[in-house]
Write an enzyme that holds these catalytic residues in place. Structure first.
Site, PDB file in Angstrom:
ATOM      1  N   CYS A 128       9.486   9.432   8.812  1.00  0.00           N
ATOM      2  CA  CYS A 128       8.628   9.518   7.535  1.00  0.00           C
ATOM      3  C   CYS A 128       8.500  10.076   6.365  1.00  0.00           C
ATOM      4  CB  CYS A 128       7.444   8.411   7.529  1.00  0.00           C
ATOM      5  SG  CYS A 128       6.143   7.543   6.577  1.00  0.00           S
TER       6      CYS A 128
ATOM      7  N   ASP B  48       0.969  -1.005  -0.235  1.00  0.00           N
ATOM      8  CA  ASP B  48      -0.220  -0.128   0.015  1.00  0.00           C
ATOM      9  C   ASP B  48       0.550   1.355   0.334  1.00  0.00           C
ATOM     10  OD1 ASP B  48      -2.610  -1.557   0.318  1.00  0.00           O
ATOM     11  OD2 ASP B  48      -1.587  -2.109   2.077  1.00  0.00           O
ATOM     12  N   CYS B  49       1.949   0.905  -0.222  1.00  0.00           N
ATOM     13  CA  CYS B  49       2.905   2.601   0.304  1.00  0.00           C
ATOM     14  C   CYS B  49       3.903   2.134  -0.719  1.00  0.00           C
ATOM     15  CB  CYS B  49       3.246   2.744   1.502  1.00  0.00           C
ATOM     16  SG  CYS B  49       4.224   1.801   2.513  1.00  0.00           S
TER      17      CYS B  49
ATOM     18  N   ASP C  62       5.793  15.285 -39.407  1.00  0.00           N
ATOM     19  CA  ASP C  62       5.818  14.602 -40.688  1.00  0.00           C
ATOM     20  C   ASP C  62       4.603  15.200 -41.919  1.00  0.00           C
ATOM     21  OD1 ASP C  62       6.722  13.098 -42.645  1.00  0.00           O
ATOM     22  OD2 ASP C  62       5.329  10.906 -42.263  1.00  0.00           O
TER      23      ASP C  62
ATOM     24  N   ASP D 284       5.536   8.820 -38.228  1.00  0.00           N
ATOM     25  CA  ASP D 284       4.194   7.675 -38.500  1.00  0.00           C
ATOM     26  C   ASP D 284       5.453   6.157 -39.236  1.00  0.00           C
ATOM     27  OD1 ASP D 284       4.278   8.235 -40.886  1.00  0.00           O
ATOM     28  OD2 ASP D 284       1.613   7.404 -40.894  1.00  0.00           O
TER      29      ASP D 284
END
Length: 683
Positions: free
Chosen positions: A344, A15-16, A388, A580
């Protein structure tokens, strides 16, 4: 000996960011595990296993630490985080308060509530102490026991409850972020209507095979990527392209699994299985992006590694050294315990990856596929956008509209040109192959010369389709080239043994959204530039049609010229290159950020840092990058500012333990919630 296998698992209980480090450290010590990557944002572990037995040992190593390896596609059950302990701690705290109010029971009920609540934290901290002696569980446990030792039982109980509550809220926020990141796969339907002899059968998606024909009625989602073989329909792809309006689809058009058929009905031939299709590819790219840290994340990580020891040293000085000179031992110990909680760095460590993960997830649903957090970060800082022409600003499907021959018939010229085009993937070669007329003559020894054209041996002679401006032309041919170019045609010269045989004139259609996209880029303060290998007259004709100014057009460029220009722009404030084709790959790789449209070639997509599902997604990519970078800065400023503020107030004696833990857990929840805003942002 078998080759190592890469396996992907979901890590339950992670969880952390500190949890991710502990899980990675534990897995790295397992014999037979030769590679480990653990990602907090996605909640997944990627293991390279030499042998299957290593998996059982890995599970055994993690179990005592409170983590479990589950199948990546599985979903967690129930609420995330230590919610049973939070409920128990809160209930005992409430009972202690009631008991104290009516019976003046002193600190014993509060001490009991604190001890019960800190039990899972102390156990987890001890199990992971060797790997991380400064984990948040260790710090909270020390602060709790220290508070009990100096008689602050009520504050100890409040500290434990607030921390557990913060853990639950943080875990819930992280789970929401992960669910949003991978929600695309939920777009796929649970069933498909497969055509068979005599009718239609309803089958689960896992039963589909490549080549199957499936019917998609109105109101249903397409079950897999494929090509329409029958029917016409309006198909909505907004969930993963960001385009709000449905697109008309007919025979020969491609459709994505998960897109919604609104009106009409289609018969689709399956080309990729659902678990290997476009949506799966988007999720894979998102996961890969989360594994690659951004520059901001690396800086924050480096700072956090120094922050915790520095604050712990300050706590030791305040609690052990200052009382020797100033007295008030209990008061200074109380301040030191508050500093333990402030030491912390969780909120700071989470501040960047939480925002990056949300930005990558939002991009996936807006038609923008970021391949790394660094690309998402860099895109916000570029000044120039190099585009392009063919396939990017145009549809990339030019058609052959005119053939001017020199000493040969049109039929012979077309047959020769088609023979050469058989071995080329260039859009103009595709247009030659699709042109009406005679079939291609047999050809062999196909080759491409960058910046010049494509060649093959046809009927024993070398025949080429080349750029006219790169060839030494006779006067009559040069006159025809000039005349056709002034009309805005793209040209290709057919030569045999070096002798010009014909000029092939092509026309491409600008994308409908090109003008609006360029206007959007200018509104964002970016300078667009068109880079093309076409002749200047052809490039100017297109540029004028879509709203480009003459000074924004660079024509007649070879791939090497494009690369040099991109390198120059990269040194003048950063450049995003959008392309592309194969010839765009070097420029895409060299640009500050390379973007490739998803309809392009595999080489372009591999070289790019970002994939675009459409040209309309380009401005969204810039807006999302800037928005994400803004959230990163907010998160870092908030985490550092809050820590700094309460560090000072704790030293001055204005705030106590419960405020310190509230600052830490609250900051974690707030930076995560602030990051989650990106998932709902309008881009």
């Amino acid at each position: 000996m078998k080759a190592p296998r890469v396996r992907v698992f979901r890590v339950e209980g992670m969880d952390c960011a500190d949890c991710a480090r502990k899980v990675a450290s534990a897995l790295e010590e397992v014999p037979g595990v030769v590679g480990v990557q653990v990602n907090y944002a996605s909640g997944k572990a990627y293991l390279v296993l030499e042998r299957e037995e290593a998996l059982r040992e890995a599970e055994a190593r993690l179990a005592p630490l409170g983590y479990r390896l589950l199948q990546a596609e599985g979903e967690g059950e129930g609420l995330p985080g230590p919610w049973p302990w939070a409920l128990l701690s809160g209930g005992l705290l409430l009972l202690a308060w009631v008991w104290d109010a009516f019976f003046a029971g002193g600190g014993l009920p509060y001490a009991l509530a604190a001890l019960v609540g800190v039990l899972p934290l102390a156990r987890k901290g001890l199990l992971g102490f060797r790997r991380n002696p400064f984990s948040i569980q260790v710090l909270v446990s020390l602060a709790t026991f220290g508070a009990l030792a100096i008689g602050a039982a009520q504050e100890a109980a409040v500290v434990v409850f607030l921390f557990l509550l913060g853990e639950v809220l943080e875990a819930y926020s992280v789970a929401q972020a992960r669910r949003s990141l991978y929600a695309l796969s939920e777009l796929l339907p649970r069933r498909a209507y497969r055509l068979k002899e005599g009718g239609v059968e309803e089958v689960p998606l896992k039963a589909l095979r490549v080549g199957d024909l499936v019917r998609v009625p109105p109101g249903e989602r397409v079950p897999a990527d494929g090509v329409v073989v029958s029917g016409q329909a309006s198909v909505e792809e907004a969930a993963f392209t960001g385009e709000p309006l449905p697109r008309p689809k007919g025979i020969g058009d491609r459709v994505y699994g998960g897109s919604l058929v609104q009106e009409g009905s289609l018969v689709v031939k399956v080309e990729r299985l659902p678990e290997e299709g476009f949506l799966a590819e988007m999720e894979r790219l998102a996961e890969e992006a989360l594994l690659k840290k951004s520059q901001a994340e690396r800086v924050v990580d480096a700072f956090s590694r120094r922050y915790t020891p520095a604050v712990l040293a300050l706590a030791g000085f305040v609690g052990l050294v200052l009382p020797l000179f100033r007295g008030d031992f209990l008061g200074h110990v109380y301040k030191a315990l508050g500093l333990l909680l402030i030491a912390c760095p969780c909120a700071l460590v989470v501040s960047v990856p939480a925002a990056i993960a949300a930005g990558v997830g939002r991009g996936a649903r807006a038609g923008v596929l970021f391949k790394s957090g660094a690309a998402l970060e860099r895109l916000a800082g570029v000044r120039y956008v190099a585009l392009d022409k063919t396939g990017t600003l145009t549809l990339g499907k030019p058609t052959l509209v005119r053939v001017v021959t020199f000493g040969v018939s049109t039929e012979e010229a077309l047959a020769l040109a088609k023979g050469v085009a058989e071995g080329s993937s260039h859009p103009l070669a595709r247009a030659v192959r699709e042109a009406l007329g005679p079939k291609a003559l047999p050809s062999e020894e196909h080759r491409a010369v960058p910046g010049l054209g494509a060649f093959a041996r046809v009927e024993g002679k070398e025949v080429g389709l080349v750029r006219p401006e790169a060839w030494d032309l006779p006067p009559e041919v040069e006159a025809q080239v000039k005349a056709l170019a002034e009309e805005g045609f793209s040209l290709s010269l057919l030569v045999r043994e070096g002798v010009p045989l014909a000029l092939l004139a092509f026309q491409d259609t600008p994308r409908l959204e090109a003008r609006e996209v360029l206007a959007e880029l200018r509104r964002l303060g970016l300078k667009p530039l068109l880079l093309t290998g076409d002749r200047e007259t052809s490039a100017l004709a297109l540029g004028t049609a879509i709203g480009l100014f003459p000074e924004e057009i660079r024509a007649g460029l070879s791939p090497v010229d494009k690369l040099r220009l991109v390198e120059e722009l990269a040194g003048r404030g950063g450049v995003a290159m959008v392309g592309d084709g194969v010839n765009d790959a070097p420029a895409l790789a060299r640009a500050t950020v390379g973007l490739a449209v998803a309809e392009g070639t595999e080489a372009a997509l591999q070289s790019a840092d970002v994939g675009l599902l459409s040209l309309a997604a380009l401005p969204r990519a810039f807006r999302l990058s800037r928005l994400t970078l803004g959230v990163v800065r907010q998160n870092v400023a908030f985490a550092v500012g809050l820590k700094g503020l309460f560090l000072l107030t704790t030293l001055m004696g204005y705030t106590g333990l419960w405020i310190a833990v509230l600052a830490d857990s609250g900051a974690l929840v707030l930076v995560t919630a602030n990051s989650l805003r990106l998932l709902r942002s309008r881009v």
